[in-house]
Scaffold this motif. Structure first.
Motif, PDB file in Angstrom:
ATOM      1  N   PRO A 116       0.785  -1.240   0.000  1.00  0.00           N
ATOM      2  CA  PRO A 116       0.000   0.000   0.000  1.00  0.00           C
ATOM      3  C   PRO A 116       0.821   1.296   0.000  1.00  0.00           C
ATOM      4  O   PRO A 116       0.235   2.385   0.017  1.00  0.00           O
ATOM      5  N   GLN A 117       2.146   1.200   0.001  1.00  0.00           N
ATOM      6  CA  GLN A 117       2.940   2.419  -0.060  1.00  0.00           C
ATOM      7  C   GLN A 117       2.831   3.070  -1.442  1.00  0.00           C
ATOM      8  O   GLN A 117       2.732   2.404  -2.454  1.00  0.00           O
ATOM      9  N   TYR A 118       2.892   4.386  -1.439  1.00  0.00           N
ATOM     10  CA  TYR A 118       2.939   5.206  -2.651  1.00  0.00           C
ATOM     11  C   TYR A 118       1.744   5.001  -3.574  1.00  0.00           C
ATOM     12  O   TYR A 118       1.882   4.799  -4.770  1.00  0.00           O
ATOM     13  N   ARG A 119       0.559   5.056  -2.962  1.00  0.00           N
ATOM     14  CA  ARG A 119      -0.651   5.145  -3.766  1.00  0.00           C
ATOM     15  C   ARG A 119      -0.699   6.528  -4.411  1.00  0.00           C
ATOM     16  O   ARG A 119      -0.371   7.524  -3.783  1.00  0.00           O
ATOM     17  N   GLY A 120      -1.120   6.576  -5.660  1.00  0.00           N
ATOM     18  CA  GLY A 120      -1.245   7.875  -6.303  1.00  0.00           C
ATOM     19  C   GLY A 120      -0.604   7.925  -7.666  1.00  0.00           C
ATOM     20  O   GLY A 120      -0.156   6.911  -8.212  1.00  0.00           O
ATOM     21  N   ALA A 121      -0.534   9.139  -8.225  1.00  0.00           N
ATOM     22  CA  ALA A 121      -0.163   9.336  -9.623  1.00  0.00           C
ATOM     23  C   ALA A 121       1.332   9.332  -9.889  1.00  0.00           C
ATOM     24  O   ALA A 121       1.747   9.161 -11.030  1.00  0.00           O
ATOM     25  N   ALA A 127       9.018   8.029  -4.573  1.00  0.00           N
ATOM     26  CA  ALA A 127       9.875   7.084  -3.845  1.00  0.00           C
ATOM     27  C   ALA A 127      11.320   7.567  -3.829  1.00  0.00           C
ATOM     28  O   ALA A 127      11.989   7.536  -2.792  1.00  0.00           O
ATOM     29  N   ILE A 128      11.821   8.028  -4.971  1.00  0.00           N
ATOM     30  CA  ILE A 128      13.198   8.517  -5.016  1.00  0.00           C
ATOM     31  C   ILE A 128      13.324   9.826  -4.246  1.00  0.00           C
ATOM     32  O   ILE A 128      14.284  10.034  -3.491  1.00  0.00           O
ATOM     33  N   MET A 129      12.382  10.724  -4.412  1.00  0.00           N
ATOM     34  CA  MET A 129      12.418  12.004  -3.705  1.00  0.00           C
ATOM     35  C   MET A 129      12.465  11.817  -2.193  1.00  0.00           C
ATOM     36  O   MET A 129      13.064  12.624  -1.476  1.00  0.00           O
ATOM     37  N   ALA A 193      -4.362 -15.756  -4.418  1.00  0.00           N
ATOM     38  CA  ALA A 193      -5.190 -15.423  -3.254  1.00  0.00           C
ATOM     39  C   ALA A 193      -5.066 -13.929  -2.996  1.00  0.00           C
ATOM     40  O   ALA A 193      -4.080 -13.470  -2.401  1.00  0.00           O
ATOM     41  N   PRO A 194      -6.002 -13.134  -3.473  1.00  0.00           N
ATOM     42  CA  PRO A 194      -5.928 -11.683  -3.297  1.00  0.00           C
ATOM     43  C   PRO A 194      -5.821 -11.297  -1.820  1.00  0.00           C
ATOM     44  O   PRO A 194      -6.484 -11.881  -0.958  1.00  0.00           O
ATOM     45  N   ILE A 195      -4.966 -10.337  -1.537  1.00  0.00           N
ATOM     46  CA  ILE A 195      -4.751  -9.854  -0.168  1.00  0.00           C
ATOM     47  C   ILE A 195      -5.379  -8.477  -0.045  1.00  0.00           C
ATOM     48  O   ILE A 195      -4.936  -7.521  -0.675  1.00  0.00           O
ATOM     49  N   GLU A 196      -6.414  -8.376   0.763  1.00  0.00           N
ATOM     50  CA  GLU A 196      -7.111  -7.108   0.907  1.00  0.00           C
ATOM     51  C   GLU A 196      -6.225  -6.078   1.622  1.00  0.00           C
ATOM     52  O   GLU A 196      -5.466  -6.404   2.537  1.00  0.00           O
ATOM     53  N   GLN A 197      -6.330  -4.825   1.176  1.00  0.00           N
ATOM     54  CA  GLN A 197      -5.605  -3.731   1.824  1.00  0.00           C
ATOM     55  C   GLN A 197      -6.475  -3.166   2.944  1.00  0.00           C
ATOM     56  O   GLN A 197      -6.991  -2.053   2.865  1.00  0.00           O
ATOM     57  N   GLN A 198      -6.605  -3.952   3.986  1.00  0.00           N
ATOM     58  CA  GLN A 198      -7.440  -3.567   5.122  1.00  0.00           C
ATOM     59  C   GLN A 198      -6.604  -3.496   6.395  1.00  0.00           C
ATOM     60  O   GLN A 198      -5.495  -4.013   6.475  1.00  0.00           O
ATOM     61  N   HIS A 199      -7.195  -2.822   7.394  1.00  0.00           N
ATOM     62  CA  HIS A 199      -6.578  -2.731   8.729  1.00  0.00           C
ATOM     63  C   HIS A 199      -5.147  -2.196   8.635  1.00  0.00           C
ATOM     64  O   HIS A 199      -4.235  -2.682   9.302  1.00  0.00           O
ATOM     65  N   ILE A 200      -4.952  -1.207   7.786  1.00  0.00           N
ATOM     66  CA  ILE A 200      -3.647  -0.579   7.631  1.00  0.00           C
ATOM     67  C   ILE A 200      -3.653   0.759   8.346  1.00  0.00           C
ATOM     68  O   ILE A 200      -4.607   1.543   8.211  1.00  0.00           O
ATOM     69  N   THR A 203      -1.352   6.287   8.757  1.00  0.00           N
ATOM     70  CA  THR A 203      -0.290   7.230   9.118  1.00  0.00           C
ATOM     71  C   THR A 203       1.094   6.685   8.806  1.00  0.00           C
ATOM     72  O   THR A 203       2.075   7.430   8.805  1.00  0.00           O
ATOM     73  N   THR A 204       1.195   5.382   8.557  1.00  0.00           N
ATOM     74  CA  THR A 204       2.494   4.781   8.234  1.00  0.00           C
ATOM     75  C   THR A 204       2.773   4.790   6.730  1.00  0.00           C
ATOM     76  O   THR A 204       3.856   4.380   6.312  1.00  0.00           O
ATOM     77  N   LEU A 205       1.811   5.244   5.945  1.00  0.00           N
ATOM     78  CA  LEU A 205       1.942   5.189   4.490  1.00  0.00           C
ATOM     79  C   LEU A 205       2.441   6.505   3.917  1.00  0.00           C
ATOM     80  O   LEU A 205       2.124   7.581   4.429  1.00  0.00           O
ATOM     81  N   ARG A 206       3.221   6.401   2.858  1.00  0.00           N
ATOM     82  CA  ARG A 206       3.672   7.576   2.124  1.00  0.00           C
ATOM     83  C   ARG A 206       2.878   7.659   0.826  1.00  0.00           C
ATOM     84  O   ARG A 206       2.893   6.722   0.027  1.00  0.00           O
ATOM     85  N   PRO A 207       2.186   8.762   0.604  1.00  0.00           N
ATOM     86  CA  PRO A 207       1.384   8.899  -0.615  1.00  0.00           C
ATOM     87  C   PRO A 207       2.238   9.324  -1.800  1.00  0.00           C
ATOM     88  O   PRO A 207       3.394   9.727  -1.656  1.00  0.00           O
ATOM     89  N   ALA A 208       1.662   9.239  -2.992  1.00  0.00           N
ATOM     90  CA  ALA A 208       2.366   9.629  -4.221  1.00  0.00           C
ATOM     91  C   ALA A 208       1.469  10.526  -5.073  1.00  0.00           C
ATOM     92  O   ALA A 208       1.099  10.172  -6.193  1.00  0.00           O
ATOM     93  N   PRO A 209       1.105  11.694  -4.560  1.00  0.00           N
ATOM     94  CA  PRO A 209       0.208  12.570  -5.323  1.00  0.00           C
ATOM     95  C   PRO A 209       0.867  13.113  -6.575  1.00  0.00           C
ATOM     96  O   PRO A 209       2.103  13.113  -6.715  1.00  0.00           O
TER      97      PRO A 209
END
Length: 328
Positions: A116-121, A127-129, A193-200, A203-209
């Motif tokens: 789930p890290q770096y969701r976005g455009a 990631a490099i930045m 076996a798909p792994i749901e992105q739940q119970h995350i 605040t620990t994630l870095r977005p990628a807007p």
């Protein structure tokens, strides 16, 4: 069932999607249609320009759909007529449920990060930045939320010190090609076996807007290592930039920086101060040392290695980086 037995609709627009499309067709997968963006005017003559995916699809002899609106009844009807078993999306628009839920086995997306890290455009740039040393590609099932569907498969990849956004883009593009065909085969075989992105903890994630101009501005008061990552993450496009002004304030420019290194030093100079021998190097003061660019592009001029730029920039020591008028 085998992956090559599935009726696949492929959806994508830019170069990043092309190797996956070519691999599917050349390896014998049944791509029944390609959906891509409408042709758009581009260049000085405003001639219609087709997407990279459309160009590839034409060369491969595939049926092409270019809907203006993805909810258009005519497009939805055309999709239904294809009777797709599986949809594949790579760098395309957000799909309505009427489209992504249509294929019998669903629709999956290829994303250039380890979700789930770096969701976005802009996952590659961000990631490099942010100084990451590892990234990867992920396939996941589409649902109602952007980049939050169940994860199907991932491939990890190191980010090397000399990687920039361009080189990492190429590496992840080809890693994604492998992952796409692997994902198709595993879905067809029921071996996934798909792994749901739940119970995350969000605040620990870095977005990628999406990246805007001001995101690219260099803050010379930051530590040098962070500035180097900032430049790498934006090179070659859209490119990190800085204000550039003459010390007396008579001229304001911008400069793009495409490559650089950091020299730690306790220089005692104001951030943005320029030092140069006038022939071989320019270096710019930052919080904890010097940033030494290898390629620059001054506004209105060509992108050049520093040594070539200095041949015509004799008054370089009269400038400093980082200051622009308020109404820039």
């Amino acid at each position: 069932m085998k992956g090559k037995d599935l009726r696949i609709v492929f959806m994508g627009t830019p170069e990043f999607a092309v190797p996956s499309l070519r691999a599917l067709v050349e390896d014998g997968y049944n791509v029944v249609a390609v959906v891509t963006a409408p042709d758009k005017p581009a260049g000085r003559g405003q001639k219609l320009h087709e997407s990279d995916v459309k160009t590839a699809a034409r060369e491969l002899g595939l049926p092409i759909l270019q809907p203006e609106k993805l909810r258009d009844p005519a497009f939805v009807e055309a999709m239904q007529a294809l009777q797709p078993d599986l949809g594949i999306v790579i760098a395309f628009r957000m799909l309505p449920e009427t489209v992504w839920a249509m294929p019998r086995l669903g629709t999956f997306n290829l994303h250039a990060s380890l979700l789930p890290q770096y969701r976005g455009a802009a996952p590659i740039n961000r990631a490099i930045m942010n100084g990451e040393t590892e990234t990867g590609v992920t396939t996941f099932l589409l649902n109602h939320e952007i980049d939050k569907g169940a994860i199907l498969a991932q491939e990890r990849m190191p980010i090397l010190p000399d990687d920039n956004a361009g080189s990492l883009y190429d590496k992840l593009m080809h890693a994604g090609t492998r992952l796409v065909t692997e994902t198709v085969d595993r879905i067809a075989a029921g071996d996934i076996a798909p792994i749901e992105q739940q119970h995350i903890d969000e605040t620990t994630l870095r977005p990628a807007p999406k990246i805007f101009k001001d995101d690219c501005r260099i803050d010379w008061h930051r530590p040098g290592a962070e500035i180097v990552d900032h430049v790498r993450g934006l090179s070659p496009y859209p490119a990190a930039w800085s204000g550039l002004c003459r010390e007396e304030g008579s001229e304001y420019l911008t400069a793009k920086i495409f490559g650089t290194r950091f020299e730690a030093a306790d220089h005692g100079q104001p951030c943005g101060t320029v030092e140069s021998d006038g022939r071989t190097f320019v270096r710019i003061a930052c919080a904890d040392g010097w940033i030494v660019p290898s390629e620059l592009q001054i506004a209105g001029k060509k992108r050049l290695p520093v040594k070539e730029l200095l041949l015509g920039w004799r008054d370089v020591l009269q400038y400093r980086f980082g200051s622009l008028p308020i109404n820039e």
